[in-house]
Design a protein around this motif. Sequence first.
Motif, mmCIF file in Angstrom:
data_model
loop_
_atom_site.group_PDB
_atom_site.id
_atom_site.type_symbol
_atom_site.label_atom_id
_atom_site.label_comp_id
_atom_site.label_asym_id
_atom_site.label_seq_id
_atom_site.Cartn_x
_atom_site.Cartn_y
_atom_site.Cartn_z
ATOM 1 N N THR A 1 77.184 62.486 82.553
ATOM 2 C CA THR A 1 76.456 62.083 81.351
ATOM 3 C C THR A 1 75.316 61.121 81.699
ATOM 4 N N GLY A 2 75.497 60.364 82.770
ATOM 5 C CA GLY A 2 74.449 59.443 83.197
ATOM 6 C C GLY A 2 73.184 60.196 83.579
ATOM 7 N N VAL A 3 73.357 61.259 84.351
ATOM 8 C CA VAL A 3 72.197 62.045 84.765
ATOM 9 C C VAL A 3 71.584 62.765 83.564
ATOM 10 N N ALA A 4 72.436 63.250 82.681
ATOM 11 C CA ALA A 4 71.927 63.908 81.466
ATOM 12 C C ALA A 4 71.110 62.920 80.630
ATOM 13 N N HIS A 5 71.643 61.713 80.511
ATOM 14 C CA HIS A 5 70.945 60.663 79.765
ATOM 15 C C HIS A 5 69.591 60.361 80.404
ATOM 16 N N ALA A 6 69.565 60.299 81.731
ATOM 17 C CA ALA A 6 68.319 60.012 82.456
ATOM 18 C C ALA A 6 67.289 61.103 82.175
ATOM 19 N N ARG A 7 67.761 62.328 82.179
ATOM 20 C CA ARG A 7 66.869 63.467 81.955
ATOM 21 C C ARG A 7 66.260 63.368 80.549
ATOM 22 N N GLU A 8 67.108 63.044 79.610
ATOM 23 C CA GLU A 8 66.690 62.979 78.216
ATOM 24 C C GLU A 8 65.700 61.841 77.981
ATOM 25 N N LYS A 9 65.965 60.691 78.633
ATOM 26 C CA LYS A 9 65.136 59.508 78.378
ATOM 27 C C LYS A 9 64.059 59.296 79.441
ATOM 28 N N TYR A 10 63.873 60.294 80.299
ATOM 29 C CA TYR A 10 62.828 60.239 81.321
ATOM 30 C C TYR A 10 62.971 59.111 82.333
ATOM 31 N N TYR A 11 64.170 58.767 82.670
ATOM 32 C CA TYR A 11 64.350 57.926 83.864
ATOM 33 C C TYR A 11 64.116 58.846 85.051
ATOM 34 N N ASP A 12 63.402 58.389 86.068
ATOM 35 C CA ASP A 12 63.091 59.353 87.137
ATOM 36 C C ASP A 12 63.967 59.207 88.385
ATOM 37 N N VAL A 13 64.770 58.116 88.474
ATOM 38 C CA VAL A 13 65.735 58.011 89.580
ATOM 39 C C VAL A 13 67.062 57.506 89.027
ATOM 40 N N VAL A 14 68.150 58.149 89.438
ATOM 41 C CA VAL A 14 69.480 57.721 89.008
ATOM 42 C C VAL A 14 70.267 57.278 90.239
ATOM 43 N N VAL A 15 70.784 56.048 90.184
ATOM 44 C CA VAL A 15 71.605 55.567 91.300
ATOM 45 C C VAL A 15 73.056 55.502 90.826
ATOM 46 N N VAL A 16 73.910 56.307 91.443
ATOM 47 C CA VAL A 16 75.305 56.377 91.009
ATOM 48 C C VAL A 16 76.183 55.506 91.914
ATOM 49 N N ASP A 17 76.736 54.439 91.337
ATOM 50 C CA ASP A 17 77.659 53.576 92.072
ATOM 51 C C ASP A 17 79.053 54.191 91.984
ATOM 52 N N THR A 18 79.749 54.258 93.084
ATOM 53 C CA THR A 18 81.109 54.817 93.053
ATOM 54 C C THR A 18 82.105 53.802 93.602
ATOM 55 N N ALA A 19 83.375 54.041 93.345
ATOM 56 C CA ALA A 19 84.429 53.156 93.837
ATOM 57 C C ALA A 19 84.531 53.237 95.357
ATOM 58 N N GLY A 20 84.957 52.148 95.972
ATOM 59 C CA GLY A 20 85.240 52.178 97.393
ATOM 60 C C GLY A 20 86.455 53.057 97.650
ATOM 61 N N ARG A 21 86.449 53.759 98.759
ATOM 62 C CA ARG A 21 87.605 54.604 99.076
ATOM 63 C C ARG A 21 87.776 54.703 100.573
ATOM 64 N N LEU A 22 89.021 54.974 100.989
ATOM 65 C CA LEU A 22 89.320 55.132 102.407
ATOM 66 C C LEU A 22 89.129 56.584 102.822
ATOM 67 N N GLY A 23 88.807 56.768 104.090
ATOM 68 C CA GLY A 23 88.653 58.120 104.607
ATOM 69 C C GLY A 23 89.927 58.943 104.488
ATOM 70 N N VAL A 24 91.086 58.263 104.563
ATOM 71 C CA VAL A 24 92.363 58.994 104.530
ATOM 72 C C VAL A 24 92.869 59.262 103.119
ATOM 73 N N ASP A 25 92.158 58.751 102.115
ATOM 74 C CA ASP A 25 92.619 58.930 100.739
ATOM 75 C C ASP A 25 92.093 60.263 100.191
ATOM 76 N N ALA A 26 92.894 61.306 100.378
ATOM 77 C CA ALA A 26 92.439 62.655 100.036
ATOM 78 C C ALA A 26 92.066 62.778 98.564
ATOM 79 N N GLU A 27 92.860 62.142 97.714
ATOM 80 C CA GLU A 27 92.637 62.276 96.285
ATOM 81 C C GLU A 27 91.276 61.674 95.892
ATOM 82 N N LEU A 28 91.030 60.453 96.359
ATOM 83 C CA LEU A 28 89.763 59.794 96.026
ATOM 84 C C LEU A 28 88.575 60.477 96.702
#
Lengths: 297, 309
Positions: free
Chosen positions: B176-203
């Motif tokens: 929805t963030g990217v959709a919102h950006a498209r709609e409101k003409y933001y030209d760059v979207v930076v997506v922050d994600t949670a920290g995760r371990l390499g061994v955490d398959a689910e994350l």
Amino acid sequence: ARSGALGSTLLRLLSRGDISEADWEEIEETLLLADIGAGPTDELMTALRTRVKVLGTTDPEQVRDILREELLTLVDPDMDRRLAASPVVGDDGEPHPATILMVGVNGTGKTTTVGKLARLLVAEDRDVLLGAADTFRAAAADQLATWGERVGVPVVRSDRDGADPAAVAFDAVKAGREAGVDVVLVDTAGRLQNKAGLMDELGKIKRVVARQAPVSEVLLVLDATTGQNGMRQAQVFAEVVDVTGIVLTKLDGTAKGGIVVAVQRELGVPVKFVGLGEGPDDLAPFDPKGFVDALVS
Amino acid sequence: MFASLSDRLSATFKSLRGKGRLSEADIETTVSQIRRALLDADVAVPAVRAFTSAVRERASSAEVSQALNPAQQIVKIVNEQLIEILGGESREVRFAKHPPTVIMLAGLQGAGKTTLAGKLGKWLKEEGHTPLLVASDLQRPNAVTQLQVVGGQAGVPVWAPEPGNGVGNPIEVARTGVAHAREKYYDVVVVDTAGRLGVDAELMQQAADIRDAVNPDEILFVVDAMIGQDAVTTAQAFADGVGFTGVVLSKLDGDARGGAALSIRTVTGKPVLFASTGEKLTDFERFHPDRMASRILDMGDVLTLIEQA
Ligand SMILES: Nc1nc2c(ncn2[C@@H]2O[C@H](COP(=O)(O)OP(=O)(O)OP(=O)(O)O)[C@@H](O)[C@H]2O)c(=O)[nH]1
Ligand SMILES: Nc1nc2c(ncn2[C@@H]2O[C@H](COP(=O)(O)OP(=O)(O)OP(=O)(O)O)[C@@H](O)[C@H]2O)c(=O)[nH]1
Ligand SMILES: [Mg+2]
Ligand SMILES: [Mg+2]
């Protein structure tokens, strides 16, 4: 690649008579990959070669057992790793809460460890209070407040960002004293050890807290993924605030945290806890044998 | 004990001075000192091995024996070799032909992702872009609040429809963030994600799902310059799990040698785009392979060393 039971027996027979240079190299690599460090690895390898020569062993597996022994001696299972979490009597003859200061570089897991430790202490029926002396990092106090809610303990924080962290720490310990709690856990902002100004600030936090009540513990939080810089962190933090224990976090990942072997030796201060995840129960007492087994596995 | 590689090498070079060419023993001594320096700098063991054998080869080849004296030549070889591995020229951020450009951040817990989101936001804004930060870490306590604070400091809006602390779907928020950006003409979207371990398959799967939901133009792997030998395992896990297009080395304002830069480059072939050098939003710069090379080797000014050798 595994060569199966027969294959490995054959291999062992073939290698009998001498431990090959490749075996030695593999052992050395195990140590280096665990972040033990080049210097300590050299020392360990020399000790190991000497003992192997004396014993006349030729079995690589046995060599690894000896290595495990050497490492365990270094890690020292006999160190006292208990947390000083009982109320103390101060110079004034009055009872004070045990005050525990959480310190370390940025992002190692200080705030999370404060939350987990609070949980542990509450489970032991102690009254705990948290002090949010990280007034710098964005939303740091909110993060600690969330942990306080999670584990059901009160949090003393400033109502504005950028407040003097020493003043907040002072207020927290004072509040803890007045409320008669057993333990006050003070969270501090992450700071890199080469920033003199920030290290001075940390020294001041400790001094100011000590005016209220003797500081029972200063726990240095080290991230298991940290390499050789961990030693510099330990040296400088110990100089500034006299570290009494180490918490090794993020051991649930693939990093082995081998730097703490040298750190323990250098500071003469034990690893007390390990962090094994992001949840409130993911904190465990440090187990020297399990740690060493994981190092050489 | 010598303090740094430049001290150690200088000492060796003294004994080499005056020799027309290097003996095999000279080369071995020098190579073993370089090996030790690389290990002290947390360069990955396999990368150290590859590196020292390349240096050994070049040092014993015909290349050595002309203008410079042998000691100078080894320093030069080492330095060149390092810069080459570190990526020669540094690449620019790739912007999408049809905005918005999507930049996704990924990495271990505490690496510096959220802080970097703020830094990127500020930088992009100064470059004339209209960025939007997206709060897709709904896991770590108050990660959303933290992003809102850094967004506020950077003067960049933050898309944060979910409160986090375990509530909300990060994939949905990214979408929805990217959709919102498209709609409101933001030209760059930076997506922050949670920290995760390499061994955490689910994350790791979650990160891949976020990626698939927003089709990033860049996936930046944020890694702490203090990281040790785990750099390789973790970089590989992220490369396999979500894939990344570039690396950001954080906390370079510390005194870690930062050998991870070399390890990650060797293992994944992905370039380091930026260096994060402090807690303030302005502490952010383009990555310079040449500076990093002398930092890893602790050689100070390599040119000076060559002159002295
Ligand atoms: N996997 C794992 N993650 C951890 C562990 N301890 C902390 N974390 C995570 O590491 C990140 C940083 O933790 P914090 O507690 O905020 O670290 P900090 O030292 O307080 O950070 P600053 O205050 O910014 O210096 C968060 O995402 C935590 O959830 C652990 O033992 N294992
Ligand atoms: N000194 C220094 N500190 C930094 C730098 N980048 C980030 N930090 C600090 O490192 C800590 C962690 O940074 P965050 O941005 O929260 O890291 P994160 O990767 O988002 O952490 P999680 O979301 O918990 O996985 C904070 O204390 C930041 O202020 C840097 O370049 N230099
Ligand atoms: Mg914190
Ligand atoms: Mg974050």
